[in-house]
Design an enzyme around this catalytic site. Structure first.
Site, PDB file in Angstrom:
ATOM      1  N   SER A 196       0.788  -1.235   0.000  1.00  0.00           N
ATOM      2  CA  SER A 196       0.000   0.000   0.000  1.00  0.00           C
ATOM      3  C   SER A 196       0.817   1.280   0.000  1.00  0.00           C
ATOM      4  CB  SER A 196      -0.950   0.022   1.198  1.00  0.00           C
ATOM      5  OG  SER A 196      -2.005  -0.884   1.020  1.00  0.00           O
TER       6      SER A 196
ATOM      7  N   LYS B 282       0.069   3.691  -2.704  1.00  0.00           N
ATOM      8  CA  LYS B 282      -1.100   4.565  -2.656  1.00  0.00           C
ATOM      9  C   LYS B 282      -0.696   6.035  -2.621  1.00  0.00           C
ATOM     10  CE  LYS B 282      -4.544   1.435  -0.703  1.00  0.00           C
ATOM     11  NZ  LYS B 282      -4.326   0.343   0.219  1.00  0.00           N
TER      12      LYS B 282
ATOM     13  N   SER C 215      -5.882   3.386   4.531  1.00  0.00           N
ATOM     14  CA  SER C 215      -5.366   2.493   3.489  1.00  0.00           C
ATOM     15  C   SER C 215      -6.414   1.521   2.951  1.00  0.00           C
ATOM     16  CB  SER C 215      -4.151   1.721   4.004  1.00  0.00           C
ATOM     17  OG  SER C 215      -3.341   1.272   2.954  1.00  0.00           O
TER      18      SER C 215
END
Length: 267
Positions: free
Chosen positions: A56, A59, A111
Site C-alpha cells: 500500500s 497509494k 489504506s
C-alpha cells in the site's frame, strides 16, 4: 499540480549520491533507503535497487494522480466494482456518493482498498487505465524501476518497485502540501453516505511513538512483508526512510533506527 523546478535535481542526487554508512544501523527489512527530503542526498541504502512488491505504500502515487487531476471537492459515485476488491476495505456501498477529498483522506490514513479502486476508476474510467497512468507518472518522477498494475498495492503479476524509486515518490509526496497534511493525521472521523460515522486511526504507529514524525504511508501483503515510508521533521531537518520487506515485529524499530541515523547524518 506540478513539481517545483528544483525537484528533478533531487532525483539526480538520489540516483548518484550516498553518505558514508560506516556506522549505519543493521535492520531486519530486506530493502531500505534513507534520504534527506530537502537535498535528495542518500544517507543509507540496503538493496535499494532490488525490485520488490511495495504493497500500500504505492497509494502515495494514487493520491498524487488524484490531486493532480483536480476537482477534489467534487462528488463521485461508488460503483459495484469498487466494493468487490479484497480487504482491507472501509465498506463503501454501490450508489453512495462522496467527496473525492474525503475518500483521499481515508485512502492515506486507513489504506482502504475499496477507496483506492473507487478513486482510480473515477479518475480514469477503470483501474487498469489508472495503473497505466501510474507507471507513466512514475517514469516522469525518475522511477525507472517501477511498474504498477493497480491503485491499491494488492498483489499483481508484473507489479513492483524499489526502495530508491519509492524514495523519489516519497520526496514528491512530502513536498505536496495536501499529501503531507493528510498523512500526519492521527485520527480521522469519517462519515458514510448513510450518516453513520467511524473514527479511523492512522496505520503509521510512529506518528504517536516518535516526536517529529509526520507521515507518510504503511503497507502490507504476504508477498511484500511489512513496508513503511516514514518522514520526520526535527531541528529543521526533513528525513525520509523507506523500509520494504520487514516484519510486524521489526518494522517500527527498523524505521525508528533509520530515522535517527538519518537525522544524525543530515547536514
Amino acid at each position: 499540480m506540478r513539481l517545483p523546478h528544483w525537484i528533478p535535481l533531487i532525483f539526480l542526487f538520489i540516483l548518484t549520491h550516498a553518505a558514508s554508512a560506516a556506522s549505519a544501523p543493521s535492520i531486519y527489512g530486506k530493502a531500505a533507503i534513507v534520504v534527506d527530503a530537502d537535498t535528495g542526498v542518500v544517507l543509507y541504502t540496503k538493496n535499494a535497487d532490488q525490485r520488490r512488491p511495495v504493497a500500500s505504500t504505492q497509494k502515495l502515487l494514487t493520491a498524487l494522480l488524484v490531486l493532480e487531476k483536480g476537482n477534489v471537492n467534487g462528488m463521485l459515485t461508488v460503483d459495484r466494482s469498487d466494493t468487490l476488491v479484497a480487504p482491507a476495505k472501509i465498506g463503501l456501498r454501490t450508489g453512495q456518493q462522496y467527496r473525492r477529498i474525503d475518500l483521499l483522506r481515508t485512502l492515506l490514513v486507513k489504506s482502504s482498498n475499496d477507496v483506492a479502486h473507487c478513486l482510480a476508476r473515477d479518475h480514469s474510467g477503470s483501474e487498469a487505465a489508472f495503473a497505466r497512468l501510474m507507471t507513466r507518472r512514475a517514469r516522469q518522477l525518475g522511477m525507472v524501476n517501477s511498474n504498477f498494475k493497480n491503485a491499491s498495492g494488492l498483489p499483481a503479476d508484473g507489479q513492483y518497485s524499489t526502495a530508491r524509486d519509492m524514495a523519489r515518490l516519497a520526496i514528491t509526496s512530502y513536498h505536496t502540501p495536501a499529501i503531507r497534511a493528510i498523512t500526519k493525521i492521527e485520527t480521522l472521523p469519517f462519515r458514510f453516505a448513510n450518516g453513520r460515522t467511524r473514527t479511523l486511526h492512522n496505520t503509521n504507529k510512529l506518528l504517536k511513538r516518535m516526536p517529529g514524525v509526520n507521515g507518510l504511508k504503511t503497507g502490507y501483503t504476504n508477498a511484500a512483508g511489512r513496508c513503511l515510508i516514514c518522514s520526520i521533521n526535527r531541528d529543521g531537518r526533513n528525513i525520509i526512510t523507506v523500509v520494504l520487506g520487514s516484519s510486524s515485529r521489526h518494522i517500527w524499530n527498523d524505521s525508528r533506527k533509520l530515522l535517527e541515523y538519518g537525522l544524525s547524518q543530515a547536514k
